[in-house]
Design a protein around this motif. Structure first.
Motif, PDB file in Angstrom:
ATOM      1  N   ARG A   1      21.769  58.931  83.040  1.00 49.20           N
ATOM      2  CA  ARG A   1      21.545  59.649  84.285  1.00 49.20           C
ATOM      3  C   ARG A   1      19.708  59.452  84.078  1.00 49.20           C
ATOM      4  O   ARG A   1      18.979  59.129  84.913  1.00 49.20           O
ATOM      5  CB  ARG A   1      22.167  60.512  84.509  1.00 49.20           C
ATOM      6  CG  ARG A   1      22.891  60.767  84.978  1.00 49.20           C
ATOM      7  CD  ARG A   1      23.352  61.916  85.672  1.00 49.20           C
ATOM      8  NE  ARG A   1      24.098  62.635  84.610  1.00 49.20           N
ATOM      9  CZ  ARG A   1      24.739  64.112  84.990  1.00 49.20           C
ATOM     10  NH1 ARG A   1      24.567  65.213  85.950  1.00 49.20           N
ATOM     11  NH2 ARG A   1      25.122  64.679  83.586  1.00 49.20           N
ATOM     12  N   ARG A   2      19.967  59.547  82.870  1.00 52.18           N
ATOM     13  CA  ARG A   2      18.086  59.683  82.218  1.00 52.18           C
ATOM     14  C   ARG A   2      17.650  58.422  82.316  1.00 52.18           C
ATOM     15  O   ARG A   2      16.541  57.848  82.916  1.00 52.18           O
ATOM     16  CB  ARG A   2      17.663  60.269  80.775  1.00 52.18           C
ATOM     17  CG  ARG A   2      18.056  61.749  80.679  1.00 52.18           C
ATOM     18  CD  ARG A   2      17.486  62.257  79.042  1.00 52.18           C
ATOM     19  NE  ARG A   2      18.666  62.119  78.610  1.00 52.18           N
ATOM     20  CZ  ARG A   2      19.557  62.051  77.829  1.00 52.18           C
ATOM     21  NH1 ARG A   2      19.930  63.374  78.005  1.00 52.18           N
ATOM     22  NH2 ARG A   2      20.346  62.088  76.219  1.00 52.18           N
TER      23      ARG A   2
ATOM     24  N   GLN B   1      22.086  61.203  90.414  1.00 52.47           N
ATOM     25  CA  GLN B   1      21.247  61.107  89.231  1.00 52.47           C
ATOM     26  C   GLN B   1      20.478  62.712  88.904  1.00 52.47           C
ATOM     27  O   GLN B   1      20.667  62.929  87.761  1.00 52.47           O
ATOM     28  CB  GLN B   1      20.725  60.031  89.156  1.00 52.47           C
ATOM     29  CG  GLN B   1      19.405  60.303  90.247  1.00 52.47           C
ATOM     30  CD  GLN B   1      19.814  59.848  91.475  1.00 52.47           C
ATOM     31  OE1 GLN B   1      20.688  60.178  92.290  1.00 52.47           O
ATOM     32  NE2 GLN B   1      18.593  59.629  91.995  1.00 52.47           N
TER      33      GLN B   1
ATOM     34  N   GLU C   1      14.945  56.992  84.985  1.00 54.94           N
ATOM     35  CA  GLU C   1      13.197  56.476  84.749  1.00 54.94           C
ATOM     36  C   GLU C   1      12.759  55.294  85.101  1.00 54.94           C
ATOM     37  O   GLU C   1      12.004  54.420  85.795  1.00 54.94           O
ATOM     38  CB  GLU C   1      13.733  55.971  82.869  1.00 54.94           C
ATOM     39  CG  GLU C   1      13.620  57.560  82.190  1.00 54.94           C
ATOM     40  CD  GLU C   1      13.728  57.338  80.646  1.00 54.94           C
ATOM     41  OE1 GLU C   1      14.444  56.521  80.439  1.00 54.94           O
ATOM     42  OE2 GLU C   1      13.615  58.395  80.208  1.00 54.94           O
TER      43      GLU C   1
ATOM     44  N   HIS D   1      25.123  62.365  80.647  1.00 53.53           N
ATOM     45  CA  HIS D   1      23.456  62.808  80.910  1.00 53.53           C
ATOM     46  C   HIS D   1      22.320  61.186  80.267  1.00 53.53           C
ATOM     47  O   HIS D   1      21.641  60.664  80.807  1.00 53.53           O
ATOM     48  CB  HIS D   1      22.973  63.434  79.648  1.00 53.53           C
ATOM     49  CG  HIS D   1      23.617  64.994  80.400  1.00 53.53           C
ATOM     50  ND1 HIS D   1      23.145  65.860  79.380  1.00 53.53           N
ATOM     51  CD2 HIS D   1      24.452  65.400  81.106  1.00 53.53           C
ATOM     52  CE1 HIS D   1      23.344  67.209  80.478  1.00 53.53           C
ATOM     53  NE2 HIS D   1      24.552  66.462  80.697  1.00 53.53           N
TER      54      HIS D   1
ATOM     55  N   GLU E   1      11.007  66.060  83.781  1.00 53.63           N
ATOM     56  CA  GLU E   1      11.727  64.717  83.930  1.00 53.63           C
ATOM     57  C   GLU E   1      10.948  64.646  82.063  1.00 53.63           C
ATOM     58  O   GLU E   1      11.276  63.426  81.476  1.00 53.63           O
ATOM     59  CB  GLU E   1      11.066  63.953  84.171  1.00 53.63           C
ATOM     60  CG  GLU E   1      11.264  63.601  85.830  1.00 53.63           C
ATOM     61  CD  GLU E   1      10.735  62.339  86.702  1.00 53.63           C
ATOM     62  OE1 GLU E   1      11.080  61.601  86.828  1.00 53.63           O
ATOM     63  OE2 GLU E   1       8.926  62.688  86.688  1.00 53.63           O
ATOM     64  N   ASP E   2      10.480  65.738  81.577  1.00 48.98           N
ATOM     65  CA  ASP E   2      10.221  65.325  80.075  1.00 48.98           C
ATOM     66  C   ASP E   2      11.405  66.714  79.457  1.00 48.98           C
ATOM     67  O   ASP E   2      12.243  65.628  78.717  1.00 48.98           O
ATOM     68  CB  ASP E   2       9.653  66.270  79.542  1.00 48.98           C
ATOM     69  CG  ASP E   2       7.419  65.434  80.543  1.00 48.98           C
ATOM     70  OD1 ASP E   2       8.112  64.268  80.217  1.00 48.98           O
ATOM     71  OD2 ASP E   2       7.133  66.174  80.337  1.00 48.98           O
ATOM     72  N   ASP E   3      12.605  67.428  79.932  1.00 47.64           N
ATOM     73  CA  ASP E   3      13.236  68.034  79.061  1.00 47.64           C
ATOM     74  C   ASP E   3      14.874  68.029  80.286  1.00 47.64           C
ATOM     75  O   ASP E   3      15.708  68.411  79.510  1.00 47.64           O
ATOM     76  CB  ASP E   3      13.484  70.044  79.528  1.00 47.64           C
ATOM     77  CG  ASP E   3      12.009  69.877  78.792  1.00 47.64           C
ATOM     78  OD1 ASP E   3      12.091  69.318  77.438  1.00 47.64           O
ATOM     79  OD2 ASP E   3      11.272  71.090  78.460  1.00 47.64           O
ATOM     80  N   TRP E   4      14.382  67.543  81.029  1.00 47.06           N
ATOM     81  CA  TRP E   4      15.627  66.960  81.749  1.00 47.06           C
ATOM     82  C   TRP E   4      17.074  67.600  82.514  1.00 47.06           C
ATOM     83  O   TRP E   4      17.607  68.081  82.250  1.00 47.06           O
ATOM     84  CB  TRP E   4      16.692  65.489  81.219  1.00 47.06           C
ATOM     85  CG  TRP E   4      15.711  64.473  80.923  1.00 47.06           C
ATOM     86  CD1 TRP E   4      15.250  64.525  79.563  1.00 47.06           C
ATOM     87  CD2 TRP E   4      15.744  63.522  81.708  1.00 47.06           C
ATOM     88  NE1 TRP E   4      14.561  63.018  79.499  1.00 47.06           N
ATOM     89  CE2 TRP E   4      14.939  62.570  80.546  1.00 47.06           C
ATOM     90  CE3 TRP E   4      15.896  62.832  83.379  1.00 47.06           C
ATOM     91  CZ2 TRP E   4      14.265  61.742  81.011  1.00 47.06           C
ATOM     92  CZ3 TRP E   4      15.322  62.012  83.877  1.00 47.06           C
ATOM     93  CH2 TRP E   4      14.102  60.961  82.384  1.00 47.06           C
TER      94      TRP E   4
ATOM     95  N   PHE F   1      22.005  67.764  86.962  1.00 42.96           N
ATOM     96  CA  PHE F   1      22.253  68.068  85.648  1.00 42.96           C
ATOM     97  C   PHE F   1      22.896  69.678  85.323  1.00 42.96           C
ATOM     98  O   PHE F   1      21.770  70.850  85.835  1.00 42.96           O
ATOM     99  CB  PHE F   1      20.287  67.781  84.900  1.00 42.96           C
ATOM    100  CG  PHE F   1      20.816  66.640  84.510  1.00 42.96           C
ATOM    101  CD1 PHE F   1      20.657  66.077  83.222  1.00 42.96           C
ATOM    102  CD2 PHE F   1      20.389  65.702  85.399  1.00 42.96           C
ATOM    103  CE1 PHE F   1      20.386  64.696  82.958  1.00 42.96           C
ATOM    104  CE2 PHE F   1      19.856  64.679  84.750  1.00 42.96           C
ATOM    105  CZ  PHE F   1      20.114  63.612  83.445  1.00 42.96           C
TER     106      PHE F   1
END
Length: 546
Positions: free
Chosen positions: A41-42, A140, A46, A38, A195-198, A143
Motif C-alpha cells: 500500500r505504501r 489504500q 507513492e 502495508h 505520508e512519512d509515518d503512513w 491503515f
C-alpha cells in the motif's frame, strides 16, 4: 515481492494517465494483498502521487482554467488559480475551489474546499497550480483500526510544494451518512494522512460537527496540504490507561515467563517413572504459557527492527503459542474424562506421545496454513494501535487482519470452552453419583465397609481432579473470554481484569505444579513404606492433582 517490482517502474518521469490505469489494474488484481500488506500500500500511494504530479505538470491551459481528469477510481481537477480570482475574493481570506465529481450520485459527498488567499499569493503566477483529487475507493489509505467515513480528498501543489502552518487554515466541509452504530465513546474526527509515518493523524486539524437533515456535516480546519478524510474513532484506550495496562502486562508476563520456566526445571529434575501423567500435562500447559509470555515481551521490539520478517516471525510464534495454550486446556479436560469417567483402568499405548502431537501439532497446522497463504493475504506483521487523547501510535507484531483474528481465535476458543464445559458437567454428575453411592454404602452397615472405603477414596480423588480442571478452566478460559467480551468497545474493568489474570497465569500454574510434585513425592514415600501394591493404568488413574 513481484507486485512491488510491477509498480516501481511506474514512477518514471514520462509516466502519465495510461500508467495510472495500469496501477489501478494491478491493485484490482490483488485486492486482498493490497488490504493486508502495508509495504504494498505504501508503494501504491507513492506511485499514485508521483503520477498525479506528472499529470499536473503536463497540463497546458491558460490562467484561471480548470482541467478535469477521470482516472478510473479517482478524479483529478487541475486548477490554475489566476491573480484575478484572488482579487475577486475581496475581503474574504479564502477562495473556494471545487473538488472534482466522481459520479452524479456521489455529488453530495464531494467536500467543499476553501484555500487561504494569502498562501496562494505567495506562489508565483506560473506555479500557482492546485490539484484536487477525489477518490471513489480508498482502501489504500486504510491503515490502523480507524474507519474512513467520508470521501478522501487530496490537495497537491505543482512541484510537490507543501503548504504548512497556514493562517487562516484550509477549510473543508465533508458530508457523511449518519452512523446508527455509534456509541458514546465514538466520534467523527477530521484527519490528515501522514505520508512519512503512513498513518492518519489529527494534529493541525480542528473538527466542527453539524447535523443537517440526517447527514453529518463535518467542518475541517487544517493547517497543511495532504490527503484528508473524516474518520470514525471508536473510543480507543486513553494514554494513561494504556501506560498502566502496559506496565501490568509486561511485569506480569515477565513474572509468568520466569515461573513457567521454573516449572519446566522442576519437572525435569524431579520427574521419575511413576510421575503422574497429569503433571506432564500441567507442565506442557506451562511450557505453552512460557512461549506466549516470552514472545509477547518481544512484540514491540520486533515492530521496530529490520528486516520485516523478524516481526512476522514474532507474530507467528505468539499466535502459535496462544493456540497451544488453548489446546492444552482441552487436553487437561480430555485427560480428566479418560481418567475418571470413560476408561478407568484402560491402557493407551503411547498416550503422552499422542497428547503431545495433538497439543503442539494442531496449532502448528493452523498457523502453517495461515502463513502459507501469504501470497494471497498476509495475516501477520506490524499492527498499529492509537491512544484516544494523543496522536501517539503503538506498533506491535501481531495479526494484522481483525476479521481473521476474531473469526479463527474466537471460534477455536469457543469450541474448546464448550468442550471443557461439557467435561466439567460430566465430572460433576459423576461426582454426585459417587457421593450418593458412598452415602448409601455407609447406611448399609459393616458388610459394605471395604467397598465404601474404595468408593470414598475414588470420590475424594474425583473431587480433587474436578477442582483442578475447574480451576484451570476458570483461570485460562474465563480470562481469555474477557478479551472477546470486551471486543468492539473499551471497557476498562474488563481490560484490567484481562491483563491481570492473563499476565499471572504462569504463576498459578507454577503453584499447581509445585503442589502436584509435592503430593507425588509424598505418595512415593508412602509406597516405599507400605507393602500395599500400587494400582496403575495407561492413563494413570492414581493421579491426584491438587
Amino acid at each position: 515481492m513481484e507486485i512491488l517490482e510491477l509498480m516501481e517502474p511506474l514512477k518514471c518521469d514520462i509516466c502519465g494517465q495510461e500508467d495510472m490505469a495500469l496501477l489501478f489494474y494491478i491493485r484490482d488484481t490483488c485486492v486482498q494483498l493490497f488490504r493486508s500488506n502495508h509495504a504494498v500500500r505504501r508503494c501504491f500511494i507513492e506511485v499514485e502521487r508521483h503520477l498525479i504530479h506528472n499529470i499536473m505538470e503536463k497540463t497546458q491551459f491558460e490562467a484561471g482554467n480548470i482541467t478535469n481528469y477521470s482516472l478510473q477510481m479517482l478524479s483529478l481537477a487541475v486548477v490554475n488559480v489566476s491573480e484575478a480570482a484572488l482579487s475577486s475574493a475581496g475581503d474574504s481570506d479564502s477562495i473556494q475551489l471545487e473538488a472534482p465529481q466522481l459520479l452524479p450520485e456521489n455529488k453530495s459527498f464531494v467536500p467543499q474546499t476553501w484555500l487561504p488567499v494569502n498562501a496562494l499569493r505567495d506562489i508565483k503566477n506560473e506555479e500557482r497550480v492546485v490539484g484536487l483529487v477525489s477518490y471513489m475507493e480508498h482502501s489504500q489509505f486504510q491503515f490502523g483500526q480507524k474507519e474512513i467515513s467520508s470521501m478522501v480528498l487530496r490537495i497537491e501543489l505543482l512541484g510537490e510544494r507543501r503548504l504548512n502552518d497556514l493562517n487562516p487554515p484550509i477549510t473543508m466541509i465533508f458530508r457523511v451518512s449518519e452512523h446508527t452504530d455509534m456509541d458514546n465513546d465514538s466520534q467523527l474526527l477530521c484527519h490528515y494522512f501522514d505520508e512519512d509515518d503512513w498513518g492518519w493523524k489529527t494534529d493541525g486539524c480542528e473538527t466542527v460537527n453539524r447535523n443537517d437533515g440526517g447527514q453529518e456535516h463535518i467542518i475541517c480546519h487544517c493547517t497543511h496540504t495532504t490527503p484528508f478524510a473524516v474518520l470514525l474513532v471508536r473510543g480507543p484506550i486513553a494514554n494513561i490507561h494504556w501506560k498502566i495496562l502496559s506496565y501490568i502486562s509486561y511485569i506480569g508476563c515477565g513474572l509468568s515467563a520466569f515461573f513457567t520456566a521454573l516449572s519446566l526445571v522442576i519437572y525435569v529434575f524431579r520427574r521419575n517413572q511413576k510421575m503422574d501423567y497429569s503433571i506432564f500435562i500441567h507442565v506442557c500447559l506451562s511450557g505453552a504459557l512460557f512461549l506466549l509470555n516470552a514472545t509477547f515481551l518481544l512484540t514491540e521490539w520486533g515492530a521496530r527492527v529490520k528486516p520485516d520478517w523478524v516481526c512476522v516471525f514474532v507474530a507467528v510464534f505468539m499466535h502459535y503459542s496462544l493456540l497451544c495454550c488453548f489446546t492444552w486446556m482441552a487436553i487437561e479436560a480430555l485427560h480428566l474424562y479418560l481418567l475418571l469417567i470413560k476408561v478407568f483402568n484402560t491402557y493407551y499405548k503411547h498416550y503422552l506421545l499422542k497428547l503431545s502431537l495433538a497439543g503442539w501439532g494442531i496449532p502448528g497446522v493452523i498457523v502453517g496454513v495461515s502463513l502459507g497463504v501469504k501470497d494471497f493475504k498476509q495475516f501477520y506483521g506490524v499492527s498499529e494501535m492509537t491512544m484516544a487523547d494523543t496522536n501517539q501510535t503503538n506498533a506491535i507484531c501481531w495479526i494484522t487482519d481483525d476479521s481473521f483474528f476474531y473469526s479463527l481465535n474466537l471460534m477455536y476458543f469457543a469450541l474448546i470452552f464448550i468442550f471443557n464445559s461439557g467435561i466439567l458437567m460430566a465430572v460433576a454428575s459423576s461426582i454426585c453419583k459417587m457421593k450418593q453411592v458412598s452415602n448409601r454404602n455407609l447406611k448399609l452397615g459393616p458388610e459394605t465397609e471395604g467397598r465404601s472405603w474404595g468408593d470414598s477414596e475414588r470420590f475424594s480423588a474425583s473431587c480433587r481432579q474436578g477442582l483442578t480442571l475447574m480451576g484451570l478452566t476458570c483461570l485460562m478460559g474465563t480470562s481469555w473470554g474477557l478479551a472477546f467480551l470486551g471486543s468492539g468497545y473499551v471497557n476498562y474493568p474488563i481490560l484490567y481484569l484481562f491483563c491481570i489474570l492473563n499476565s499471572t497465569q504462569g504463576l498459578f500454574i507454577f503453584l499447581w505444579i509445585c503442589l502436584s510434585v509435592n503430593k507425588q513425592r509424598k505418595r512415593d514415600l508412602e509406597d516405599r513404606m507400605s507393602s500395599t501394591p500400587v494400582r496403575t493404568s495407561g492413563v494413570n488413574s492414581t493421579s491426584r492433582p491438587p
